[in-house]
Scaffold this active site. Structure first.
Site, short mmCIF file in Angstrom:
data_model
loop_
_atom_site.label_atom_id
_atom_site.label_comp_id
_atom_site.label_asym_id
_atom_site.label_seq_id
_atom_site.Cartn_x
_atom_site.Cartn_y
_atom_site.Cartn_z
N SER A 36 12.14 5.60 -5.34
CA SER A 36 11.54 6.54 -4.37
C SER A 36 10.59 7.51 -5.06
O SER A 36 10.82 7.92 -6.19
CB SER A 36 12.62 7.34 -3.65
OG SER A 36 11.98 8.29 -2.80
N GLU A 40 15.05 10.71 4.95
CA GLU A 40 13.61 11.03 4.92
C GLU A 40 13.02 11.00 6.34
O GLU A 40 12.28 11.91 6.73
CB GLU A 40 12.93 10.00 4.01
CG GLU A 40 11.42 10.07 3.90
CD GLU A 40 10.90 8.89 3.07
OE1 GLU A 40 11.39 8.67 1.94
OE2 GLU A 40 10.00 8.18 3.55
N LYS A 86 19.14 3.64 -1.42
CA LYS A 86 17.71 3.86 -1.15
C LYS A 86 17.45 3.80 0.36
O LYS A 86 16.64 4.58 0.90
CB LYS A 86 16.87 2.81 -1.89
CG LYS A 86 15.37 2.84 -1.52
CD LYS A 86 14.68 4.08 -2.04
CE LYS A 86 13.37 4.46 -1.38
NZ LYS A 86 12.30 3.53 -1.29
N HIS A 122 18.61 7.00 1.77
CA HIS A 122 17.62 8.01 1.36
C HIS A 122 16.46 8.02 2.35
O HIS A 122 16.02 9.06 2.84
CB HIS A 122 17.11 7.70 -0.06
CG HIS A 122 15.85 8.41 -0.44
ND1 HIS A 122 14.61 8.04 0.06
CD2 HIS A 122 15.61 9.49 -1.21
CE1 HIS A 122 13.68 8.86 -0.40
NE2 HIS A 122 14.26 9.75 -1.19
N ASN A 123 15.97 6.83 2.67
CA ASN A 123 14.84 6.73 3.59
C ASN A 123 15.22 7.17 5.00
O ASN A 123 14.40 7.75 5.71
CB ASN A 123 14.28 5.31 3.61
CG ASN A 123 13.50 4.99 2.34
OD1 ASN A 123 13.65 5.67 1.32
ND2 ASN A 123 12.67 3.97 2.39
P1 NDP Z 1 1.62 -3.52 -1.66
O1 NDP Z 1 1.35 -4.06 -0.31
O2 NDP Z 1 0.72 -2.49 -2.21
O3 NDP Z 1 1.65 -4.74 -2.69
C1 NDP Z 1 2.35 -5.91 -2.42
C2 NDP Z 1 2.36 -6.77 -3.65
O4 NDP Z 1 3.17 -7.91 -3.37
C3 NDP Z 1 0.98 -7.30 -4.06
O5 NDP Z 1 0.93 -7.31 -5.46
C4 NDP Z 1 0.99 -8.72 -3.49
O6 NDP Z 1 0.17 -9.61 -4.21
C5 NDP Z 1 2.44 -9.08 -3.73
N1 NDP Z 1 2.89 -10.18 -2.90
C6 NDP Z 1 3.05 -10.18 -1.55
N2 NDP Z 1 3.52 -11.37 -1.14
C7 NDP Z 1 3.68 -12.13 -2.25
C8 NDP Z 1 4.14 -13.44 -2.49
N3 NDP Z 1 4.57 -14.21 -1.48
N4 NDP Z 1 4.16 -13.89 -3.76
C9 NDP Z 1 3.74 -13.11 -4.77
N5 NDP Z 1 3.30 -11.86 -4.62
C10 NDP Z 1 3.27 -11.37 -3.37
O7 NDP Z 1 3.14 -3.05 -1.63
P2 NDP Z 1 3.82 -1.81 -2.35
O8 NDP Z 1 3.50 -1.81 -3.79
O9 NDP Z 1 3.60 -0.58 -1.55
O10 NDP Z 1 5.37 -2.18 -2.13
C11 NDP Z 1 6.08 -3.08 -2.97
C12 NDP Z 1 7.56 -2.87 -2.66
O11 NDP Z 1 7.91 -1.51 -2.97
C13 NDP Z 1 7.93 -3.07 -1.19
O12 NDP Z 1 9.22 -3.58 -1.11
C14 NDP Z 1 7.90 -1.65 -0.64
O13 NDP Z 1 8.68 -1.52 0.52
C15 NDP Z 1 8.47 -0.89 -1.82
N6 NDP Z 1 8.17 0.55 -1.86
C16 NDP Z 1 6.93 1.02 -1.53
C17 NDP Z 1 6.68 2.39 -1.59
C18 NDP Z 1 5.34 2.95 -1.26
O14 NDP Z 1 5.24 4.19 -1.18
N7 NDP Z 1 4.28 2.14 -1.12
C19 NDP Z 1 7.73 3.33 -2.00
C20 NDP Z 1 8.96 2.70 -2.40
C21 NDP Z 1 9.17 1.36 -2.31
P3 NDP Z 1 -1.36 -9.92 -3.76
O15 NDP Z 1 -2.19 -8.82 -4.35
O16 NDP Z 1 -1.65 -11.23 -4.38
O17 NDP Z 1 -1.38 -9.93 -2.27
#
Ligand code: NDP
Length: 467
Positions: free
Chosen positions: A130, A191, A184, A187-188
């Protein structure tokens, strides 16, 4: 180039920020993204940290660049993408290697994945992170679940990248299998509740009292120096003082008032209800988001039921501050009760004081209340309830009358405050020794012969009900 200590799969918002954080803490980090242009852009923007980052074009290359036993942090979209990444990794890994899911997984998925991978000899941990992008880059709060032995080889990396509260890392192994992801999730949920409560107070000041967003923003800024000190109050102060560069209007005024509620907030509720828990402030917050998305119905409703003749009476700013404090404490209390119930249900043996401790910095719900909450839990919660802990009775008892005054004014003015009233409803119920469920039991016995317990003893009694 040196072998990497850890590999990161997925360079979206969170994966990229965590990879930079890990490299910044001195660990060689291998990175891979499905779409390799993203990896190239990431490396081009990594600056001096590029030398501690090993870009990989394929999953195979990523795995080959890792020290043994290998550790791979998966930071991809929660759900099927995680399973597909794991499937791609398994043929390349050896027994004893570790996969970490750092996304917002449903903890049932984490339990399933952990068991399936353990059977094949792989280590797996589910890790809730988080703090959003900024936290991930400079110090998030990290909630780890899985076998303690699986966490040990990577603990130094995780503690290094975590936020610090007075030098203590805001990262901990909380329990087996899905414990970290469940914490987590809750937590959300908290939130959601805290954001909704803040939005309700904003609504009273804005629509009830007619103040400008920037004036309200300054009030939140002031409040952030007092009992409400928290990340969410801090950012609310900033958000409300921001201006839209295109129109010059307050930024908040150009944003459509619609939000979704698909993931962790909804899961918190579903799991709570399955365990016979009812965290009413979280329920209200999830409901408020659902209702918000029905924009056209709300517009229709306002036409059919005009409220021009309703006026909110004056409410002191100090009452709103105390009302928000009281409702916020109740939201935390309900979240902790839910964690305690899940700990019993799944045999996690969660240390709730430790949970509060790792929420003191880095995470979105960090606030001045978390350290006192941790201390109250360590001292032992009477009947397991935060609202009964002496240090919280001292905070709540004087704040509840303010919550009543704020809620009464809002209701008279026709202002929607579902989370505040949910908090108050819970508080009043849990502080009333004899409630009204005697009547519910009588009704159930009347129409369904369900029987009831008598106050003078025994169960299975039935009434005659004058029939
Ligand atoms: P993003 O949408 O920014 O990024 C998603 C990532 O996943 C990209 O790198 C994408 O690759 C990859 N991806 C998606 N599908 C596939 C697949 N089938 N195979 C391989 N790679 C894949 O997401 P976030 O970084 O925001 O979130 C990632 C995780 O973290 C999620 O579970 C989210 O809920 C969690 N999270 C997010 C927060 C936030 O504030 N954003 C906070 C806390 C947790 P490509 O570039 O090739 O599409």
């Amino acid at each position: 180039m040196a072998q990497a200590r850890i590999g990161v799969v997925g360079l979206g918002t969170m994966g990229a920020a965590l990879a930079l954080n890990i490299a910044d803490n001195g660990f060689q980090t291998a990175v891979y993204n499905r779409n390799s242009t993203v990896t190239a852009d990431f490396m081009a923007n990594a600056g001096d940290l590029a030398e501690r980052l090993t870009p990989a074009e394929t999953v195979d290359a990523l795995v080959s660049s890792l020290e043994r036993p290998r550790a791979v942090l998966v930071m991809v979209t929660a759900g099927a993408a995680v399973d597909s990444v794991i499937e791609g990794l398994l043929p390349l890994l050896d027994e004893g290697d570790l996969i970490i899911d750092g996304g917002n997984a449903d903890f049932h998925d984490t339990r399933r994945r952990e068991a399936a991978l353990a059977e094949k000899g792989f280590n797996f941990i589910g890790m809730g992170v988080s703090g959003g992008e900024e936290g991930a880059r400079h110090g998030p709060s990290i909630m780890v679940g899985g076998p303690a032995a699986s966490y040990e080889p990577i603990r130094d990396v995780i503690e290094a990248i975590a936020a610090k509260y007075k030098d203590a890392p805001c990262a901990a192994h909380l329990g087996p299998d899905g414990a970290g992801h469940f914490v987590k999730t809750v937590h959300n949920g908290i939130e959601y509740a805290d954001m909704q409560l803040i939005a309700e107070v904003y609504g009273l000041l804005r629509h009830g009292d007619g103040r400008s967003p920037s004036a309200i923003g300054r009030l939140f800024e002031d409040w952030n120096g007092g009992v409400l000190q928290s990340y969410l109050v801090e950012i609310t102060g900033k958000v409300l003082q921001a201006t839209d560069p295109d129109t010059g209007a307050p930024m908040v005024d150009v944003i459509l008032d619609k939000a979704g509620q698909k993931g962790t907030g909804r899961w918190t509720l579903i799991e709570a209800l399955k365990m016979g828990q009812s965290p009413s402030t979280i329920e209200a917050a999830v409901a408020a988001r659902s209702w918000s998305s029905a924009k056209s119905i709300r517009e229709h409703g306002e036409r059919v039921y005009p409220s021009d003749d309703l006026h909110m009476g004056p409410v002191l700013d100090s009452d709103l501050e105390e009302a928000l404090l009281a409702a916020r404490i109740i939201a935390y209390a309900q979240g902790l009760s839910l964690l305690a119930a899940a700990s019993d249900e799944y045999g996690w043996d969660l240390d709730l004081a430790q949970v509060a401790e790792i929420w003191r910095a880095g995470c979105i719900i960090r606030s001045a209340l978390l350290d006192p909450i941790a201390k109250a839990v360590r001292d032992g919660l009477p009947d397991g309830q935060l609202i009964l802990a002496p240090s919280f009775v001292d905070r709540l008892a004087p704040a509840i009358p303010a919550l009543r005054r704020a809620a009464a004014a809002a209701i008279a003015g026709g202002r929607a405050i579902p989370a505040m009233t949910a908090a108050l409803g819970y508080f009043d119920t849990m502080t009333t020794a004899r409630g009204t469920t005697d009547l519910i039991q009588a009704q159930r016995d009347f129409f369904g012969a369900h029987g009831f317990e008598r106050i003078d003893g025994g169960s299975g009694h039935h009434g005659l009900w004058g029939r």
